[in-house]
Enzyme design. Structure first.
Site, PDB file in Angstrom:
ATOM      1  N   ASN A 155     -88.509   3.933   3.847  1.00  0.00           N
ATOM      2  CA  ASN A 155     -87.419   4.691   4.489  1.00  0.00           C
ATOM      3  C   ASN A 155     -87.662   6.208   4.510  1.00  0.00           C
ATOM      4  OD1 ASN A 155     -86.920   4.839   1.748  1.00  0.00           O
ATOM      5  ND2 ASN A 155     -84.717   4.990   2.025  1.00  0.00           N
ATOM      6  N   GLY A 231     -87.515   1.672  -4.487  1.00  0.00           N
ATOM      7  CA  GLY A 231     -87.327   0.518  -3.613  1.00  0.00           C
ATOM      8  C   GLY A 231     -86.090  -0.242  -4.029  1.00  0.00           C
ATOM      9  N   SER A 232     -86.115  -1.541  -3.771  1.00  0.00           N
ATOM     10  CA  SER A 232     -84.925  -2.359  -4.016  1.00  0.00           C
ATOM     11  C   SER A 232     -84.773  -2.693  -5.497  1.00  0.00           C
ATOM     12  CB  SER A 232     -85.018  -3.632  -3.189  1.00  0.00           C
ATOM     13  OG  SER A 232     -86.165  -4.353  -3.585  1.00  0.00           O
ATOM     14  N   ASN A 233     -83.571  -3.098  -5.879  1.00  0.00           N
ATOM     15  CA  ASN A 233     -83.302  -3.399  -7.287  1.00  0.00           C
ATOM     16  C   ASN A 233     -84.075  -4.605  -7.795  1.00  0.00           C
ATOM     17  OD1 ASN A 233     -81.079  -1.593  -6.621  1.00  0.00           O
ATOM     18  ND2 ASN A 233     -80.499  -2.069  -8.731  1.00  0.00           N
ATOM     19  N   VAL A 235     -86.971  -5.918  -6.821  1.00  0.00           N
ATOM     20  CA  VAL A 235     -88.388  -5.624  -7.051  1.00  0.00           C
ATOM     21  C   VAL A 235     -88.532  -4.632  -8.204  1.00  0.00           C
ATOM     22  CG1 VAL A 235     -90.473  -4.649  -6.049  1.00  0.00           C
ATOM     23  CG2 VAL A 235     -89.035  -6.151  -4.671  1.00  0.00           C
ATOM     24  N   GLY A 236     -87.656  -3.636  -8.242  1.00  0.00           N
ATOM     25  CA  GLY A 236     -87.741  -2.626  -9.300  1.00  0.00           C
ATOM     26  C   GLY A 236     -87.681  -3.249 -10.681  1.00  0.00           C
ATOM     27  N   GLU A 253     -86.488   4.052  -9.162  1.00  0.00           N
ATOM     28  CA  GLU A 253     -85.373   4.569  -8.356  1.00  0.00           C
ATOM     29  C   GLU A 253     -85.003   3.490  -7.358  1.00  0.00           C
ATOM     30  OE1 GLU A 253     -83.526   7.088  -8.777  1.00  0.00           O
ATOM     31  OE2 GLU A 253     -84.719   8.012 -10.354  1.00  0.00           O
ATOM     32  N   CYS A 287     -81.275   5.717   0.649  1.00  0.00           N
ATOM     33  CA  CYS A 287     -80.694   5.235  -0.608  1.00  0.00           C
ATOM     34  C   CYS A 287     -79.409   5.985  -0.925  1.00  0.00           C
ATOM     35  CB  CYS A 287     -81.694   5.387  -1.735  1.00  0.00           C
ATOM     36  SG  CYS A 287     -82.353   7.038  -1.826  1.00  0.00           S
TER      37      CYS A 287
HETATM   38  P1  NAP Z   1     -88.769  -2.964  -1.542  1.00  0.00           P
HETATM   39  O1  NAP Z   1     -88.855  -4.185  -0.754  1.00  0.00           O
HETATM   40  O2  NAP Z   1     -88.320  -3.057  -2.941  1.00  0.00           O
HETATM   41  O3  NAP Z   1     -90.198  -2.287  -1.461  1.00  0.00           O
HETATM   42  C1  NAP Z   1     -90.516  -1.092  -2.111  1.00  0.00           C
HETATM   43  C2  NAP Z   1     -91.997  -1.073  -2.421  1.00  0.00           C
HETATM   44  O4  NAP Z   1     -92.288  -2.095  -3.379  1.00  0.00           O
HETATM   45  C3  NAP Z   1     -92.884  -1.356  -1.227  1.00  0.00           C
HETATM   46  O5  NAP Z   1     -94.067  -0.605  -1.335  1.00  0.00           O
HETATM   47  C4  NAP Z   1     -93.177  -2.845  -1.392  1.00  0.00           C
HETATM   48  O6  NAP Z   1     -94.350  -3.272  -0.746  1.00  0.00           O
HETATM   49  C5  NAP Z   1     -93.324  -2.941  -2.892  1.00  0.00           C
HETATM   50  N1  NAP Z   1     -93.154  -4.294  -3.416  1.00  0.00           N
HETATM   51  C6  NAP Z   1     -92.620  -5.387  -2.809  1.00  0.00           C
HETATM   52  N2  NAP Z   1     -92.666  -6.460  -3.629  1.00  0.00           N
HETATM   53  C7  NAP Z   1     -93.241  -6.046  -4.785  1.00  0.00           C
HETATM   54  C8  NAP Z   1     -93.548  -6.673  -6.022  1.00  0.00           C
HETATM   55  N3  NAP Z   1     -93.272  -7.966  -6.247  1.00  0.00           N
HETATM   56  N4  NAP Z   1     -94.110  -5.925  -6.990  1.00  0.00           N
HETATM   57  C9  NAP Z   1     -94.370  -4.628  -6.817  1.00  0.00           C
HETATM   58  N5  NAP Z   1     -94.121  -3.972  -5.647  1.00  0.00           N
HETATM   59  C10 NAP Z   1     -93.549  -4.671  -4.646  1.00  0.00           C
HETATM   60  O7  NAP Z   1     -87.805  -1.889  -0.862  1.00  0.00           O
HETATM   61  P2  NAP Z   1     -87.826  -1.411   0.665  1.00  0.00           P
HETATM   62  O8  NAP Z   1     -87.173  -2.467   1.461  1.00  0.00           O
HETATM   63  O9  NAP Z   1     -89.165  -0.942   1.035  1.00  0.00           O
HETATM   64  O10 NAP Z   1     -86.899  -0.118   0.569  1.00  0.00           O
HETATM   65  C11 NAP Z   1     -85.511  -0.165   0.618  1.00  0.00           C
HETATM   66  C12 NAP Z   1     -84.913  -0.036  -0.772  1.00  0.00           C
HETATM   67  O11 NAP Z   1     -85.364   1.150  -1.409  1.00  0.00           O
HETATM   68  C13 NAP Z   1     -83.409   0.065  -0.790  1.00  0.00           C
HETATM   69  O12 NAP Z   1     -82.898  -0.759  -1.800  1.00  0.00           O
HETATM   70  C14 NAP Z   1     -83.151   1.527  -1.102  1.00  0.00           C
HETATM   71  O13 NAP Z   1     -81.905   1.785  -1.686  1.00  0.00           O
HETATM   72  C15 NAP Z   1     -84.264   1.845  -1.989  1.00  0.00           C
HETATM   73  N6  NAP Z   1     -84.503   3.287  -2.021  1.00  0.00           N
HETATM   74  C16 NAP Z   1     -84.156   3.992  -3.135  1.00  0.00           C
HETATM   75  C17 NAP Z   1     -84.364   5.360  -3.203  1.00  0.00           C
HETATM   76  C18 NAP Z   1     -83.997   6.137  -4.427  1.00  0.00           C
HETATM   77  O14 NAP Z   1     -84.549   7.214  -4.619  1.00  0.00           O
HETATM   78  N7  NAP Z   1     -83.125   5.656  -5.269  1.00  0.00           N
HETATM   79  C19 NAP Z   1     -84.952   6.021  -2.124  1.00  0.00           C
HETATM   80  C20 NAP Z   1     -85.289   5.276  -0.991  1.00  0.00           C
HETATM   81  C21 NAP Z   1     -85.073   3.904  -0.969  1.00  0.00           C
HETATM   82  P3  NAP Z   1     -94.309  -3.956   0.722  1.00  0.00           P
HETATM   83  O15 NAP Z   1     -93.868  -2.891   1.653  1.00  0.00           O
HETATM   84  O16 NAP Z   1     -95.700  -4.368   0.942  1.00  0.00           O
HETATM   85  O17 NAP Z   1     -93.332  -5.089   0.644  1.00  0.00           O
END
Ligand code: NAP
Ligand code: MG
Length: 486
Positions: A155, A231-233, A235-236, A253, A287
């Site tokens: 994002n 990223g998402s909760n 995965v985090g 985060e 986010c």
């Molecule tokens: P995501 O699906 O959790 O992906 C984030 C990252 O993690 C990507 O690089 C993804 O790779 C990787 N990933 C996926 N599965 C994994 C695993 N099993 N182990 C380790 N890494 C893995 O999140 P997103 O859909 O990209 O982003 C949206 C989310 O990010 C929302 O929940 C948003 O709130 C959050 N966000 C938070 C902040 C903050 O600062 N708090 C800022 C921006 C976004 P792939 O792309 O290859 O799947």
């Protein structure tokens, strides 16, 4: 379809671009699914191992440089990124859909972050503490962690990886970066900026591949000493558990369910504008995006009427078009999620006042467009008031008074960002004191992060660490207490 003219991007390992064994996958434009922005790697664990080995062997020389020497390279990367703002902004828009002004603005922010951390190379890192032995000299200094793994989302494909990599590098760590698959072409262009700035081989490495292989591989890798994840909760938490299991430092985060409170004495126009900007810019995929709009009874009807008038004027379209205000969802899965939450809102009894449908006429049929959805009559227990949607959906919730508004605002597992519109100092103080969020903003939208200030969430929104500003040093270094007796 890809053809011989489709650009192909590799991994960046040990100062060189390489093509992985496993072949490639496509990165597509969410405004037009027929358009392939580039062919990107689908890397395997062996590619990751090569990147980690390069990062490990570059550690010693990198940490031995003076901070100002590392800073000089970051300043150079900033200048190069700045000179490529148009190209990188356009790539970002084509790859994940946000409008071109937002994409260029984010790239400019990346430049500013690089310069901020470049300067950190010359700022203080420790304290002198009086020892109980009068002859001794006691002070603190800081050591880098070693190699840091960076896992970033799609994002903010420029700002987020840079606000992780710049502090990691300036404090003497080497980096292995796994960007979101969705925005890997943008990522390759960022890595190229670092390469062209003259960073030594192995200091910054980028491996593109699936989250479950490369992301998980970073979390589990014995030679990665710290992991920073946004990223998402779901995965985090996995990343955090894998890091904890082997004693690595980690920082997460994650999501938000950010409220804006509109008090009875709010400036109506400003409050409506902040709700629209905070909730719907970047198609609600921040986010810190506003998703719950908590409005006190006396102003509810007037606020709702004005909000609907203004939302009706927003133009949805391709982020590259000059008259577009709201681009597509970043990918098909994201669009499906948004549409399913809109259906859930209706099923659970909320009233859909506006939007919430897929746009499929003419040219729009090839993109992932959803019109901004405004729900009325939302109660706190509904899914659309509790779960992160990450799309252009606003839930209006009525509160009897300001106390109830703050209570509702806190009625969530998340605690990233929150805002209030009011002119009453009592409301301001109550909100600032009682709101459980890492970022509280008064008469300003929920989305709005300043790179020189700490950023991070409370409750389920983060691992309780903070990024950005000088807070970043806490994660990317370890304190060493030194006691010297002559
Ligand atoms: P995501 O699906 O959790 O992906 C984030 C990252 O993690 C990507 O690089 C993804 O790779 C990787 N990933 C996926 N599965 C994994 C695993 N099993 N182990 C380790 N890494 C893995 O999140 P997103 O859909 O990209 O982003 C949206 C989310 O990010 C929302 O929940 C948003 O709130 C959050 N966000 C938070 C902040 C903050 O600062 N708090 C800022 C921006 C976004 P792939 O792309 O290859 O799947
Ligand atoms: Mg894409």
């Amino acid at each position: 379809m890809a053809n011989e003219n489709t650009p192909t991007y590799g991994n960046f390992i040990n100062g060189e671009w390489s093509t992985p064994q496993n072949g490639t996958q496509t990165s597509i434009n969410p405004a037009n699914r027929q358009e392939i922005v580039g062919l990107i790697p689908n890397s395997s664990k062996e590619d990751l191992d090569a990147a980690v080995a390069a990062a490990k062997s570059a550690q010693r020389a990198w940490r031995k440089l003076a901070g100002s020497q590392r800073g000089a390279l970051l300043f150079k990367a900033a200048d190069i990124l700045e000179s490529r703002t148009d190209e990188i902004g356009e790539t970002m828009t084509r790859e994940m859909g946000k409008t071109l002004p937002e994409a260029k603005g984010e790239t400019a922010r990346g430049v500013a972050i690089l310069r901020y951390y470049a300067g950190e190379g010359m700022r203080k890192v420790g304290d002198v503490i009086p020892a109980t032995d009068a002859e001794a000299f006691m002070y603190t200094t800081r050591s880098p962690l070693g190699t840091v793994g960076v896992i970033s989302p799609w994002n903010f494909p420029v700002a987020i990886p840079i606000w992780k990599m710049a502090p990691a590098l300036i404090y003497g760590n080497t980096v292995v970066w796994k960007p979101a698959t969705e925005t890997s072409v943008t990522a390759a262009k960022i890595a190229q900026c670092f390469h062209d700035a003259g960073f030594p081989p192995g200091v910054l490495n980028m491996v593109v591949g699936s989250g479950s292989v490369i992301g998980q591989g970073i979390a589990e890798h014995p030679d990665i000493n710290g992991i920073t994840f946004t990223g998402s909760n779901g995965v985090g938490k996995q990343v955090g558990q894998a890091a904890l299991a082997r004693g690595a430092k980690y920082q997460l985060e994650m999501g938000g369910k950010n409220p804006i409170i509109i008090a009875e004495d709010a400036n109506l126009e400003l409050a409506v504008d902040a709700t629209i900007s905070g909730g719907l810019k970047s198609t609600g995929q921040k986010c810190t995006a506003t998703s719950r709009v908590i409005v006190v009874k006396g102003i509810y009807e007037a606020f709702k009427t004005r909000l609907l008038e203004k939302v009706a004027e927003l133009k949805v379209g391709d982020g590259l078009a000059a008259d577009t205000w709201l681009g597509p969802c970043a990918n098909e899965k994201q669009m499906e999620t948004v549409l399913s939450y809109i259906q859930k809102g209706v099923d659970e009894g909320a009233v859909l006042l506006h939007g919430g449908e897929r746009l499929e006429q003419g040219e729009l049929s090839n993109g992932f467009y959803v019109t901004p959805a405004i729900f009325d009559g939302v109660t706190s227990r509904m899914s659309i008031a509790q779960e992160e949607i990450f799309g252009p959906v606003l839930a209006l919730i009525e509160a009897q008074d300001i106390d109830e508004a703050i209570e509702l605002a806190n009625d969530t597992d998340y605690g990233l960002s929150a805002s209030i519109y009011t002119q009453n100092i009592g409301n301001v103080l109550a909100f600032v004191q009682d709101m459980d969020a890492g970022l509280v903003r008064v008469n300003a939208e929920t989305a709005g992060v300043e790179l020189q200030a700490p950023f991070g969430g409370m409750k389920q929104s983060s691992s309780h660490s903070r990024e950005q500003g000088q807070a970043a040093i806490e994660f990317y270094t370890s304190i060493k207490t030194v006691f010297i007796k002559p």
